[in-house]
Enzyme design. Sequence first.
Site, PDB file in Angstrom:
ATOM      1  N   CYS A 159      -1.618  10.064  -6.562  1.00 16.92           N
ATOM      2  CA  CYS A 159      -2.721   9.740  -5.654  1.00 16.92           C
ATOM      3  C   CYS A 159      -3.857  10.743  -5.862  1.00 16.92           C
ATOM      4  CB  CYS A 159      -2.277   9.780  -4.198  1.00 16.92           C
ATOM      5  SG  CYS A 159      -3.688   9.456  -3.106  1.00 16.92           S
ATOM      6  N   LYS A 162       0.854  -1.188   0.000  1.00 18.27           N
ATOM      7  CA  LYS A 162       0.000   0.000   0.000  1.00 18.27           C
ATOM      8  C   LYS A 162       0.892   1.241   0.000  1.00 18.27           C
ATOM      9  CE  LYS A 162      -3.510   2.814   0.773  1.00 18.27           C
ATOM     10  NZ  LYS A 162      -4.430   3.147  -0.318  1.00 18.27           N
ATOM     11  N   THR A 163       0.470   2.259  -0.706  1.00 21.06           N
ATOM     12  CA  THR A 163       1.256   3.498  -0.691  1.00 21.06           C
ATOM     13  C   THR A 163       1.429   3.963   0.743  1.00 21.06           C
ATOM     14  OG1 THR A 163       0.509   4.160  -2.886  1.00 21.06           O
ATOM     15  CG2 THR A 163       1.326   5.903  -1.446  1.00 21.06           C
ATOM     16  N   GLY A 197      -8.168  -2.074 -15.147  1.00 17.28           N
ATOM     17  CA  GLY A 197      -9.246  -2.922 -15.651  1.00 17.28           C
ATOM     18  C   GLY A 197      -8.817  -4.289 -16.129  1.00 17.28           C
ATOM     19  N   ASN A 218     -12.967   4.855  -5.423  1.00 16.98           N
ATOM     20  CA  ASN A 218     -12.381   4.825  -4.093  1.00 16.98           C
ATOM     21  C   ASN A 218     -11.903   6.206  -3.692  1.00 16.98           C
ATOM     22  OD1 ASN A 218      -9.245   5.110  -3.682  1.00 16.98           O
ATOM     23  ND2 ASN A 218      -9.521   4.189  -5.699  1.00 16.98           N
TER      24      ASN A 218
HETATM   25  C1  DHB Z   1      -5.167   6.151  -2.631  1.00 10.31           C
HETATM   26  C2  DHB Z   1      -5.678   5.979  -3.895  1.00 10.31           C
HETATM   27  C3  DHB Z   1      -4.817   5.895  -4.966  1.00 10.31           C
HETATM   28  O1  DHB Z   1      -5.243   5.683  -6.225  1.00 10.31           O
HETATM   29  C4  DHB Z   1      -3.452   6.020  -4.762  1.00 10.31           C
HETATM   30  O2  DHB Z   1      -2.598   5.984  -5.787  1.00 10.31           O
HETATM   31  C5  DHB Z   1      -2.962   6.181  -3.504  1.00 10.31           C
HETATM   32  C6  DHB Z   1      -3.831   6.246  -2.442  1.00 10.31           C
HETATM   33  C7  DHB Z   1      -6.029   6.269  -1.451  1.00 10.31           C
HETATM   34  O3  DHB Z   1      -7.013   6.998  -1.503  1.00 10.31           O
HETATM   35  O4  DHB Z   1      -5.696   5.690  -0.419  1.00 10.31           O
END
Ligand code: DHB
Length: 300
Positions: free
Chosen positions: A119, A36-37, A239, A60
């Site tokens: 993001c 996760k980022t 996708g 999201n």
């Molecule tokens: C989130 C969504 C993303 O597309 C991304 O690259 C990094 C974080 C998020 O909302 O957590």
Amino acid sequence: MFSQDFPVFNASGVWCTTKEELESLGKSEASAIVFKTMTLLPREGNPKPRFFLGSNFSINSMGLPNLGVDYYCSISADLRKYKKPLIASIAGFSQNEFLVLFDKINKASFDIVEVNLSCPNLEGKGLFAYDLKTSFLILKKIMKKTKKKVGVKLPPYFDRQTIKKVAEEFLKLKIDFITLVNSYPLGCFIYINKEAMVIKPNLGIGGLGGGILQPIALAQVVLFYQYTKGKLPIVAVGGIEEVSDIYRYTLAGASFFGIGTRLWQEGPEMFSRLKKELKEFLKKKKVKSLKEKIGKVKFL
Ligand code: DHB
């Protein structure tokens, strides 16, 4: 860089926030583990509901919920037991934060860093990637210090001229790969019965992903492949649900494949399904390896 016979793994954000989720990717047929980022400090993320699954799309606005860079660095050594490339994804709120995050990752047990310049869900902040000058500066500094492979995750839309400029600069900087694409930043959906938005944060507007994104992402892959003359490996995200999608992105110019929305729906067993189906698909097509088809789409 990654496994060549099944170069398929998770897109950052899906199934990769907790140690338990990361372990389940380790045990699956995914050929890498993308985290996760991560941010400097842990974050709870945005208020719920913050994810919606539609028929061929997802929306999201998670708001970067994650356990913080120090936590992910602390578990990275243990995750080596799966013998797969470990890919950290980092997002700073400033130039300096990107560099501090990078220094921490550089010392930990990661093989690869994906610099997330796209993001979509940071309220009051634009997409970093649209500030090309700052983005290039951050990447230049990172490339000077790095002991790891470095990739950059880009947004789903740059015009042709910008793609050309970014492609040339990335080749000059010796970036190792690009990930195309992140969610489309401004998507929303409305319930008819409730007459309400489907998610809560930021006026109900969040990142759009899933099948609906494929034609958009494909075009970015084609143009980046053409403008880099195939010299910059591309991780396609957008996708991918079936083996035919992997094949289509290969023809467009991708070498590796990240799966987000569909992984969220199907879980990590998805990787063994796709691995088996890819083998059968290639046999039927009489193609030995995806590699021979990279960028081989016919232009009419
Ligand atoms: C989130 C969504 C993303 O597309 C991304 O690259 C990094 C974080 C998020 O909302 O957590």
